[in-house]
Write a protein that holds these residues in place. Sequence first.
Motif, PDB file in Angstrom:
ATOM      1  N   VAL A   1      40.393  13.015   7.338  1.00 46.08           N
ATOM      2  CA  VAL A   1      40.267  14.108   8.011  1.00 46.08           C
ATOM      3  C   VAL A   1      41.626  15.039   8.643  1.00 46.08           C
ATOM      4  O   VAL A   1      42.306  14.338   9.109  1.00 46.08           O
ATOM      5  N   VAL A   2      41.660  16.127   8.050  1.00 41.99           N
ATOM      6  CA  VAL A   2      42.754  16.948   8.632  1.00 41.99           C
ATOM      7  C   VAL A   2      42.626  18.159   9.699  1.00 41.99           C
ATOM      8  O   VAL A   2      41.642  18.761   9.214  1.00 41.99           O
ATOM      9  N   TRP A   3      43.339  18.001  10.549  1.00 45.46           N
ATOM     10  CA  TRP A   3      43.173  18.907  11.652  1.00 45.46           C
ATOM     11  C   TRP A   3      44.189  19.953  11.549  1.00 45.46           C
ATOM     12  O   TRP A   3      45.245  19.897  11.235  1.00 45.46           O
ATOM     13  N   VAL A   4      43.594  21.311  11.708  1.00 50.01           N
ATOM     14  CA  VAL A   4      44.480  22.507  11.706  1.00 50.01           C
ATOM     15  C   VAL A   4      44.546  23.136  12.978  1.00 50.01           C
ATOM     16  O   VAL A   4      43.410  23.361  13.467  1.00 50.01           O
ATOM     17  N   GLN A   5      45.438  23.723  13.729  1.00 50.72           N
ATOM     18  CA  GLN A   5      45.800  24.198  14.729  1.00 50.72           C
ATOM     19  C   GLN A   5      46.483  25.382  14.968  1.00 50.72           C
ATOM     20  O   GLN A   5      47.535  25.456  14.604  1.00 50.72           O
TER      21      GLN A   5
ATOM     22  N   PRO B   1      46.040  13.426  10.116  1.00 52.86           N
ATOM     23  CA  PRO B   1      47.094  14.570  10.161  1.00 52.86           C
ATOM     24  C   PRO B   1      46.812  15.830  10.905  1.00 52.86           C
ATOM     25  O   PRO B   1      45.551  16.244  10.866  1.00 52.86           O
ATOM     26  N   LEU B   2      47.758  16.281  11.657  1.00 53.94           N
ATOM     27  CA  LEU B   2      47.528  17.573  12.434  1.00 53.94           C
ATOM     28  C   LEU B   2      48.493  18.653  11.885  1.00 53.94           C
ATOM     29  O   LEU B   2      49.957  18.437  11.903  1.00 53.94           O
ATOM     30  N   VAL B   3      48.221  19.760  11.489  1.00 51.08           N
ATOM     31  CA  VAL B   3      48.820  20.827  10.784  1.00 51.08           C
ATOM     32  C   VAL B   3      48.964  21.867  11.653  1.00 51.08           C
ATOM     33  O   VAL B   3      47.993  22.393  12.110  1.00 51.08           O
ATOM     34  N   HIS B   4      50.040  22.485  12.069  1.00 55.19           N
ATOM     35  CA  HIS B   4      50.123  23.544  13.002  1.00 55.19           C
ATOM     36  C   HIS B   4      50.441  24.784  12.211  1.00 55.19           C
ATOM     37  O   HIS B   4      51.201  24.812  11.205  1.00 55.19           O
TER      38      HIS B   4
ATOM     39  N   SER C   1      45.426  28.438   6.133  1.00 56.02           N
ATOM     40  CA  SER C   1      46.007  27.101   6.623  1.00 56.02           C
ATOM     41  C   SER C   1      47.253  26.543   5.771  1.00 56.02           C
ATOM     42  O   SER C   1      47.903  25.665   6.345  1.00 56.02           O
ATOM     43  N   PHE C   2      47.418  27.202   4.527  1.00 59.33           N
ATOM     44  CA  PHE C   2      48.356  26.730   3.676  1.00 59.33           C
ATOM     45  C   PHE C   2      49.664  27.344   3.911  1.00 59.33           C
ATOM     46  O   PHE C   2      50.761  26.942   3.453  1.00 59.33           O
ATOM     47  N   GLU C   3      49.829  28.410   4.572  1.00 59.68           N
ATOM     48  CA  GLU C   3      50.838  29.549   4.635  1.00 59.68           C
ATOM     49  C   GLU C   3      51.909  28.814   5.592  1.00 59.68           C
ATOM     50  O   GLU C   3      51.433  28.826   6.819  1.00 59.68           O
ATOM     51  N   ASP C   4      53.152  28.452   5.088  1.00 64.26           N
ATOM     52  CA  ASP C   4      54.091  28.191   5.873  1.00 64.26           C
ATOM     53  C   ASP C   4      54.147  27.077   6.748  1.00 64.26           C
ATOM     54  O   ASP C   4      54.237  26.840   7.990  1.00 64.26           O
ATOM     55  N   THR C   5      53.059  25.996   6.218  1.00 62.90           N
ATOM     56  CA  THR C   5      52.608  24.749   6.855  1.00 62.90           C
ATOM     57  C   THR C   5      52.865  23.496   5.845  1.00 62.90           C
ATOM     58  O   THR C   5      53.143  23.824   4.602  1.00 62.90           O
ATOM     59  N   GLU C   6      52.701  22.353   6.293  1.00 61.43           N
ATOM     60  CA  GLU C   6      52.803  21.176   5.517  1.00 61.43           C
ATOM     61  C   GLU C   6      51.349  20.867   4.862  1.00 61.43           C
ATOM     62  O   GLU C   6      51.320  19.728   4.224  1.00 61.43           O
ATOM     63  N   LEU C   7      50.454  21.564   5.054  1.00 64.56           N
ATOM     64  CA  LEU C   7      48.944  21.341   4.542  1.00 64.56           C
ATOM     65  C   LEU C   7      48.993  20.952   3.047  1.00 64.56           C
ATOM     66  O   LEU C   7      48.265  19.708   2.954  1.00 64.56           O
ATOM     67  N   GLU C   8      49.857  21.512   2.233  1.00 62.86           N
ATOM     68  CA  GLU C   8      49.513  21.027   1.012  1.00 62.86           C
ATOM     69  C   GLU C   8      50.367  19.861   0.501  1.00 62.86           C
ATOM     70  O   GLU C   8      49.481  18.942  -0.224  1.00 62.86           O
ATOM     71  N   SER C   9      51.208  19.490   1.283  1.00 62.91           N
ATOM     72  CA  SER C   9      52.006  18.086   1.019  1.00 62.91           C
ATOM     73  C   SER C   9      51.159  17.008   1.723  1.00 62.91           C
ATOM     74  O   SER C   9      51.255  16.132   1.152  1.00 62.91           O
ATOM     75  N   VAL C  10      50.486  17.273   2.993  1.00 59.12           N
ATOM     76  CA  VAL C  10      49.409  16.212   3.508  1.00 59.12           C
ATOM     77  C   VAL C  10      48.290  16.035   2.552  1.00 59.12           C
ATOM     78  O   VAL C  10      48.275  14.920   2.161  1.00 59.12           O
TER      79      VAL C  10
ATOM     80  N   ALA D   1      48.322  16.406  -0.663  1.00 60.73           N
ATOM     81  CA  ALA D   1      48.843  15.886  -2.060  1.00 60.73           C
ATOM     82  C   ALA D   1      49.339  14.215  -1.694  1.00 60.73           C
ATOM     83  O   ALA D   1      48.873  13.580  -2.617  1.00 60.73           O
ATOM     84  N   GLY D   2      49.615  14.025  -0.529  1.00 66.48           N
ATOM     85  CA  GLY D   2      50.055  12.674  -0.065  1.00 66.48           C
ATOM     86  C   GLY D   2      48.682  11.856  -0.025  1.00 66.48           C
ATOM     87  O   GLY D   2      48.997  10.688  -0.317  1.00 66.48           O
ATOM     88  N   HIS D   3      47.655  12.175   0.197  1.00 67.19           N
ATOM     89  CA  HIS D   3      46.480  11.679   0.278  1.00 67.19           C
ATOM     90  C   HIS D   3      45.742  11.821  -1.180  1.00 67.19           C
ATOM     91  O   HIS D   3      44.388  11.368  -1.376  1.00 67.19           O
ATOM     92  N   GLY D   4      46.281  12.344  -2.119  1.00 67.65           N
ATOM     93  CA  GLY D   4      45.528  12.463  -3.263  1.00 67.65           C
ATOM     94  C   GLY D   4      44.322  13.475  -3.475  1.00 67.65           C
ATOM     95  O   GLY D   4      43.242  13.266  -4.218  1.00 67.65           O
ATOM     96  N   VAL D   5      44.358  14.436  -2.360  1.00 66.74           N
ATOM     97  CA  VAL D   5      43.169  15.374  -2.320  1.00 66.74           C
ATOM     98  C   VAL D   5      43.181  16.597  -3.440  1.00 66.74           C
ATOM     99  O   VAL D   5      44.280  17.328  -3.453  1.00 66.74           O
ATOM    100  N   GLY D   6      41.974  16.662  -4.151  1.00 70.64           N
ATOM    101  CA  GLY D   6      42.031  17.917  -4.946  1.00 70.64           C
ATOM    102  C   GLY D   6      40.609  18.573  -4.357  1.00 70.64           C
ATOM    103  O   GLY D   6      40.398  19.682  -5.248  1.00 70.64           O
ATOM    104  N   ARG D   7      39.953  18.343  -3.482  1.00 74.37           N
ATOM    105  CA  ARG D   7      38.695  18.954  -3.170  1.00 74.37           C
ATOM    106  C   ARG D   7      38.759  18.900  -1.563  1.00 74.37           C
ATOM    107  O   ARG D   7      38.982  18.034  -1.033  1.00 74.37           O
ATOM    108  N   VAL D   8      38.537  20.160  -0.929  1.00 72.42           N
ATOM    109  CA  VAL D   8      38.590  20.363   0.456  1.00 72.42           C
ATOM    110  C   VAL D   8      37.186  20.950   0.964  1.00 72.42           C
ATOM    111  O   VAL D   8      36.466  21.452   0.164  1.00 72.42           O
TER     112      VAL D   8
END
Length: 188
Positions: free
Chosen positions: A49-53, A79-82, A88-97, A99-106
């Motif tokens: 579960v990834v939270w975006v703020q 994870p909490l992504v600001h 939500s991907f623009e200028d954030t660490e969402l992609e690396s978060v 990738a670190g969890h092996g996610v290919g579907r959101v």
Amino acid sequence: MTTLPDRPRTALLVIDVQKGVVAGAPRRDEVIANIRTLIDTARAQGAPVVWVQHSDGELVRGSENWQYVEELVRLDPEPLVHKSYFDSFEDTELESVLAGHGVGRVVVTGAQTDACIRSTLHGAFVRGYDVTLVGDAHTTEDLSEYGAPAPEQVIAHTNLYWSWQSAPGRTAGTVDTAKVTFAGAEAL
């Protein structure tokens, strides 16, 4: 299936369900209840579960309006992504978060439909993710005084057009909360 190799997992994105974002939004309580159900389901199935703020000049970081609604509680390991852009991907660490969890579907939920939800749907899709929009788990404010359609029309249109989205090697679609699963790559 996703075009991201070796990323079989699915993650739930909880985008901008903040006090100042959803105050007065149509079906606010129903949408939050559906998101809470999805969070419980994702946790039970072992999905991230990834939270975006969001924060900006009107949604000041640390303010009461910037806080997540009380009905939704993030667990410390989640994870909490600001962010400060709609996508939500623009200028954030969402992609690396992810990738670190092996996610290919959101699986996408939250607010606002015509801004951060749409931008994140497209941002994920062009980056190679399979993207599922939960049709009864997103909402938006009423911007009709500025010429926008009524919120329910914005929500319905987004659900409709995302159900027809397609691209080589990726899947997209719109489903209701009751039909979401986080297990198995074949699931929408």
